[in-house]
Design a protein around this motif. Sequence first.
Motif, PDB file in Angstrom:
ATOM      1  N   CYS A 237      38.535  51.875  45.539  1.00  0.00           N
ATOM      2  CA  CYS A 237      38.460  50.437  45.850  1.00  0.00           C
ATOM      3  C   CYS A 237      38.274  49.630  44.568  1.00  0.00           C
ATOM      4  O   CYS A 237      38.916  48.596  44.367  1.00  0.00           O
ATOM      5  CB  CYS A 237      37.304  50.153  46.805  1.00  0.00           C
ATOM      6  N   ARG A 238      37.404  50.102  43.710  1.00  0.00           N
ATOM      7  CA  ARG A 238      37.140  49.388  42.454  1.00  0.00           C
ATOM      8  C   ARG A 238      38.406  49.348  41.590  1.00  0.00           C
ATOM      9  O   ARG A 238      38.755  48.314  41.040  1.00  0.00           O
ATOM     10  CB  ARG A 238      36.017  50.087  41.670  1.00  0.00           C
ATOM     11  N   LYS A 239      39.081  50.505  41.503  1.00  0.00           N
ATOM     12  CA  LYS A 239      40.285  50.563  40.663  1.00  0.00           C
ATOM     13  C   LYS A 239      41.375  49.662  41.215  1.00  0.00           C
ATOM     14  O   LYS A 239      42.058  48.970  40.465  1.00  0.00           O
ATOM     15  CB  LYS A 239      40.782  52.011  40.567  1.00  0.00           C
ATOM     16  N   GLU A 240      41.545  49.674  42.549  1.00  0.00           N
ATOM     17  CA  GLU A 240      42.584  48.858  43.162  1.00  0.00           C
ATOM     18  C   GLU A 240      42.297  47.371  42.942  1.00  0.00           C
ATOM     19  O   GLU A 240      43.208  46.594  42.646  1.00  0.00           O
ATOM     20  CB  GLU A 240      42.692  49.178  44.663  1.00  0.00           C
ATOM     21  N   LYS A 241      41.025  47.015  43.049  1.00  0.00           N
ATOM     22  CA  LYS A 241      40.654  45.617  42.818  1.00  0.00           C
ATOM     23  C   LYS A 241      41.010  45.198  41.395  1.00  0.00           C
ATOM     24  O   LYS A 241      41.584  44.130  41.154  1.00  0.00           O
ATOM     25  CB  LYS A 241      39.140  45.436  43.058  1.00  0.00           C
ATOM     26  N   LEU A 242      40.677  46.054  40.429  1.00  0.00           N
ATOM     27  CA  LEU A 242      40.962  45.720  39.032  1.00  0.00           C
ATOM     28  C   LEU A 242      42.465  45.715  38.762  1.00  0.00           C
ATOM     29  O   LEU A 242      42.972  44.905  38.001  1.00  0.00           O
ATOM     30  CB  LEU A 242      40.235  46.690  38.095  1.00  0.00           C
TER      31      LEU A 242
END
Length: 252
Positions: A237-242
């Motif tokens: 989720c964090r990577k996709e957001k970034l």
Amino acid sequence: MMASQSFYLASLMLERALANPNWTAATEQRGSYQDLEKVAVILDVDETILDNGPFQEKLIVEDTQYDSDEWDDWVGLGRAPRLSGAVSFVRRAEKLGVSIFYVTNREHKRWKETNENLRMKGFPVSEDGANLLSKYKQPDWDSDKTPRREFVARTHRILLLIGDDLNDFVSGSRTPDPSDPDPAYLQRRKVAEMHRNMWGTKWIVLPNPTYGSWERALYKVGAECRNPADDEVRKACRKEKLRQKYLHLEGH
Ligand SMILES: [Mg+2]
């Protein structure tokens, strides 16, 4: 030092608050609150007056993420250090006749350990935990702290709110409004801006870049990111957001 700075500001604002009978820090304060004789300050606990840095360090050392059982074990130890400036502020407020309420999302089943932790670190607490308003102490006291502010507002004029999460100050920060087309993080920004005169005067916020209700609000990629079930999902989720954020930079 940022905590010391926040509590120094809080002590200055407390003097102003005590000198002004119309002053209230709570949007929940309704009716003729000016007639209330008792005054109070509401403080959050975690990352506001107690520092859970040792718990976060353990997660790093063990290469893992937040887990509610691990957290419960840590809370059960009752060994969180205090943040600088907090005890002297609270003690001073107490001397000035201000009631202290701790409104925390630590669960009520651990109230004794939290009460003892606070007492050991020098914070004034009631033996019976009367001023520790933890989650589910009453059935309707869920993660949204609004009902607990309403509870205090019935008997006390609330002079300051001190916390590290938007939920420590105002309702409408945890659950996005489905009728609002804006994403959750923009809804939160609107709520914060609507109350811009409160920040630094009646609402004293301490920084917490590690965790908070801000993180879930950033995700718009799938329901699983709203409540990440495990480490891998959270990382994805964090990577996709970034990736979404920096999409426009790709290929340059
Ligand atoms: Mg907190």
